[in-house]
Scaffold this motif. Structure first.
Motif, short mmCIF file in Angstrom:
data_model
loop_
_atom_site.label_atom_id
_atom_site.label_comp_id
_atom_site.label_asym_id
_atom_site.label_seq_id
_atom_site.Cartn_x
_atom_site.Cartn_y
_atom_site.Cartn_z
N PHE A 313 10.35 10.83 5.74
CA PHE A 313 11.06 9.70 5.12
C PHE A 313 10.42 8.37 5.46
O PHE A 313 10.37 7.46 4.62
CB PHE A 313 12.55 9.73 5.51
CG PHE A 313 12.95 8.83 6.64
CD1 PHE A 313 13.18 7.48 6.44
CD2 PHE A 313 13.12 9.34 7.92
CE1 PHE A 313 13.55 6.65 7.48
CE2 PHE A 313 13.49 8.52 8.96
CZ PHE A 313 13.71 7.17 8.75
N SER A 314 9.88 8.22 6.68
CA SER A 314 9.25 6.95 7.04
C SER A 314 7.95 6.73 6.28
O SER A 314 7.61 5.59 5.94
CB SER A 314 9.01 6.88 8.55
OG SER A 314 8.13 7.90 8.98
N SER A 315 7.22 7.80 5.99
CA SER A 315 5.98 7.65 5.23
C SER A 315 6.27 7.16 3.82
O SER A 315 5.50 6.36 3.26
CB SER A 315 5.21 8.96 5.19
OG SER A 315 5.93 9.96 4.50
N CYS A 316 7.38 7.60 3.23
CA CYS A 316 7.74 7.14 1.88
C CYS A 316 8.35 5.74 1.91
O CYS A 316 8.01 4.89 1.09
CB CYS A 316 8.73 8.12 1.25
SG CYS A 316 8.06 9.75 0.95
N ILE A 443 8.48 7.00 13.46
CA ILE A 443 8.70 6.11 12.31
C ILE A 443 7.46 5.25 12.08
O ILE A 443 7.00 5.08 10.93
CB ILE A 443 9.95 5.24 12.54
CG1 ILE A 443 11.22 6.09 12.46
CG2 ILE A 443 10.01 4.10 11.52
CD1 ILE A 443 12.50 5.35 12.78
N ASN A 444 6.88 4.72 13.16
CA ASN A 444 5.66 3.91 13.03
C ASN A 444 4.48 4.75 12.54
O ASN A 444 3.72 4.32 11.67
CB ASN A 444 5.32 3.26 14.37
CG ASN A 444 6.14 2.03 14.65
OD1 ASN A 444 6.51 1.30 13.73
ND2 ASN A 444 6.43 1.78 15.91
N VAL A 445 4.33 5.95 13.12
CA VAL A 445 3.22 6.82 12.72
C VAL A 445 3.38 7.23 11.25
O VAL A 445 2.42 7.20 10.47
CB VAL A 445 3.15 8.05 13.63
CG1 VAL A 445 2.13 9.06 13.09
CG2 VAL A 445 2.78 7.65 15.05
N GLY A 446 4.60 7.64 10.87
CA GLY A 446 4.83 8.02 9.49
C GLY A 446 4.58 6.88 8.52
O GLY A 446 3.98 7.06 7.45
N GLY A 447 5.03 5.67 8.90
CA GLY A 447 4.80 4.51 8.05
C GLY A 447 3.32 4.22 7.88
O GLY A 447 2.85 3.90 6.78
#
Length: 505
Positions: A313-316, A443-447
């Protein structure tokens, strides 16, 4: 002494109990662990909630204030947009480095104690930003501001040690809502100051004011968490983890930008070096009695599932953070697509997404109580998939676009709350801040992963000599986020209730 022939008196019950009761455990002295403190003084739940909200509001303001100022700072500081990009990169790298260290220190030495100095560190950075008249000073201040990443894990530690599971979930939902509200407020406040105040750098003081208020209120009012086990800090593990993560995030954040081609020695060296350091960190931590971040937690099924959903979800959510505003501001006459909104109108067009995110975070505890945590994770992922798919299909008019991005925001809000809550509940109580810190890191890595992929899609979709990508770059990005969100929904089905999860071996 009793007289001869007289039976010796039997010891009293209290004396027997005293004889059977062991003295202070010598192990505590040998390990250097501080004894657990006495129970904290009673504090009103409303007071605690006020402190949590103020700290997270200041975190949001610190993260959201810079966007409207970037264009003006290029003139004031005599730098390029590419130079200012390093402000965001440095802030992100600092937040990645601060998160595991501050989380672990909070679990060891007291969440309130560490939070106080955490706030003071961010305030010092914000003051440096406020007085900045050079790029170098602004960069140093932004690095110190990156310590805001420790706020959420430390606050969760205080919350979990004082309330019931239901109170903790409601508290986390309010904290997420306050964070998003702070982002919106910081953006609007700095934009208005920059527009209507003659001195162009006046808006740089916005985060300092917010953090100073949070520190002044929470210092005397916020209670300490009830558990403080003490112990040693694994500085070697912290150094390896921070170095590995910073190298990885640098490669992901800068990859594809000028001078950082994906196949360049600089990017590949940073990426491979980060992977090597991270692998070495895992090896060291498995042999350490008190690791800075216990990788053994990933033997727990729910930790793995929640972490995977967090990445999706964080990557999206963060991957499209720049793309969507650019689409709104692109004029159809210029590129053949877009909605051609003015900057102020673009800011208002982003509000439905943010308001829906707040609503999702606030509704998540009640929804989870009705349909279970597993289905809340699935619902949030499916809403994000549906919103991105609808945006792919209908993005030529403002009305439908606002509705579809609000659907994405609602799903994102559900997942923001659910993953942050379940990440904490999946770990032992004495590792509360570490569990929350792992989630914040992901969250930071996914973003960063999402942003890197979207930027690659845009680079491939931009013809030579053109400034803007083709419309197909946006549609591919929305479709890609749809697929990733559907994968997140499938992964969420693997989540088990805690009493269904077998204990790790």
């Amino acid at each position: 002494m009793p007289e001869p022939g007289t039976p010796a008196p039997s010891p009293s019950p209290s004396a027997s109990a005293s004889a059977r009761t062991p003295g202070p455990a010598p192990a505590a002295a040998s390990t250097g662990r501080a004894p657990a403190p006495s129970a904290p003084l009673p504090t009103s739940p409303t007071t605690v909630l006020l402190c949590l909200v103020l700290v997270e509001l200041s975190s949001g303001v610190t993260q959201g204030f810079l966007g409207p100022l970037l264009k003006g700072l290029t003139t004031t500081l005599h730098v390029t947009v590419a130079d200012l990009n390093w402000i965001s990169v440095a802030n992100l790298l600092a937040s990645v480095a601060f998160t595991p260290v501050l989380s672990r220190l909070g679990d060891l030495h007291g969440h309130r104690r560490v939070l106080r100095w955490n706030l003071a560190l961010v305030l010092a950075g914000s003051v440096l930003v406020g007085v900045s008249r050079s790029f170098g000073l602004l960069l140093i201040g932004s690095v110190l501001q990156g310590a805001f990443a420790g706020f959420f894990p430390l606050l969760v530690g205080i919350l979990r040690n004082r309330g019931s599971a239901g109170q903790n979930r409601r508290g986390i939902s309010v904290m997420v809502a306050a964070l998003v509200a702070g982002l919106a407020f910081g953006t609007v406040a700095s934009g208005l100051i920059a527009q209507y105040v003659a001195r162009p750098t006046a808006a740089l003081w916005v985060p300092a004011c917010a953090v100073a208020l949070a520190l002044a209120v929470t210092w005397p009012l916020l209670p300490e968490s009830g558990e403080r086990p003490g112990g040693r800090t694994d500085w070697l593990g912290a150094l390896l983890l921070c170095a590995g993560l910073v190298a990885l995030m640098l490669a992901l954040g800068q990859g594809g930008s000028p001078g950082w081609a994906w196949t360049s020695p600089r990017t590949l060296g940073s990426l491979l070096g980060g992977l090597a350091l991270t692998a070495l960190w895992v090896r060291v931590e498995l042999r350490t009695a008190e690791p800075v971040m216990d990788v053994r937690l990933f033997r727990r099924r729910n930790v793995v599932v929640v972490s995977a959903v967090t990445l999706t979800f964080s990557s999206c959510m963060l991957g499209l953070l720049v793309a969507n505003p650019v689409f709104l501001g692109t004029a159809p006459a210029e590129a053949g697509y877009g909605l051609g909104l003015a900057p102020l109108t673009t800011a208002f067009a982003l509000l439905p997404n943010m308001l829906a995110l707040v609503a999702g975070a606030l509704l998540a505890p009640a929804l989870a109580g009705r349909i279970t945590d597993r289905l809340t994770l699935v619902t949030g992922s499916l809403l994000m998939a549906a919103g991105n798919l609808a945006t792919f299909a209908w993005h030529t008019a403002l009305g439908p676009y606002l509705v579809f991005t609000a659907v994405v925001g609602l799903g994102s809000g559900l997942l923001q709350h659910a993953t942050r809550t379940l990440a904490v509940e999946a770990v032992p109580r004495h590792q509360t801040s570490v569990g929350s810190g792992i989630n914040e890191l992901l969250i930071n890595v996914g973003g960063s992963l999402g942003a890197a992929v979207v930027l690659s899609v845009f680079a491939a979709g931009t013809a030579a000599g053109h400034r803007l990508p083709a419309e197909s770059a946006y549609t591919r990005a929305w479709l890609l986020c749809t697929a990733v969100s559907l994968a997140g929904a499938a992964l969420a089905l693997l989540y088990r209730r805690p009493n269904e999860t077998p204990a790790p071996r």
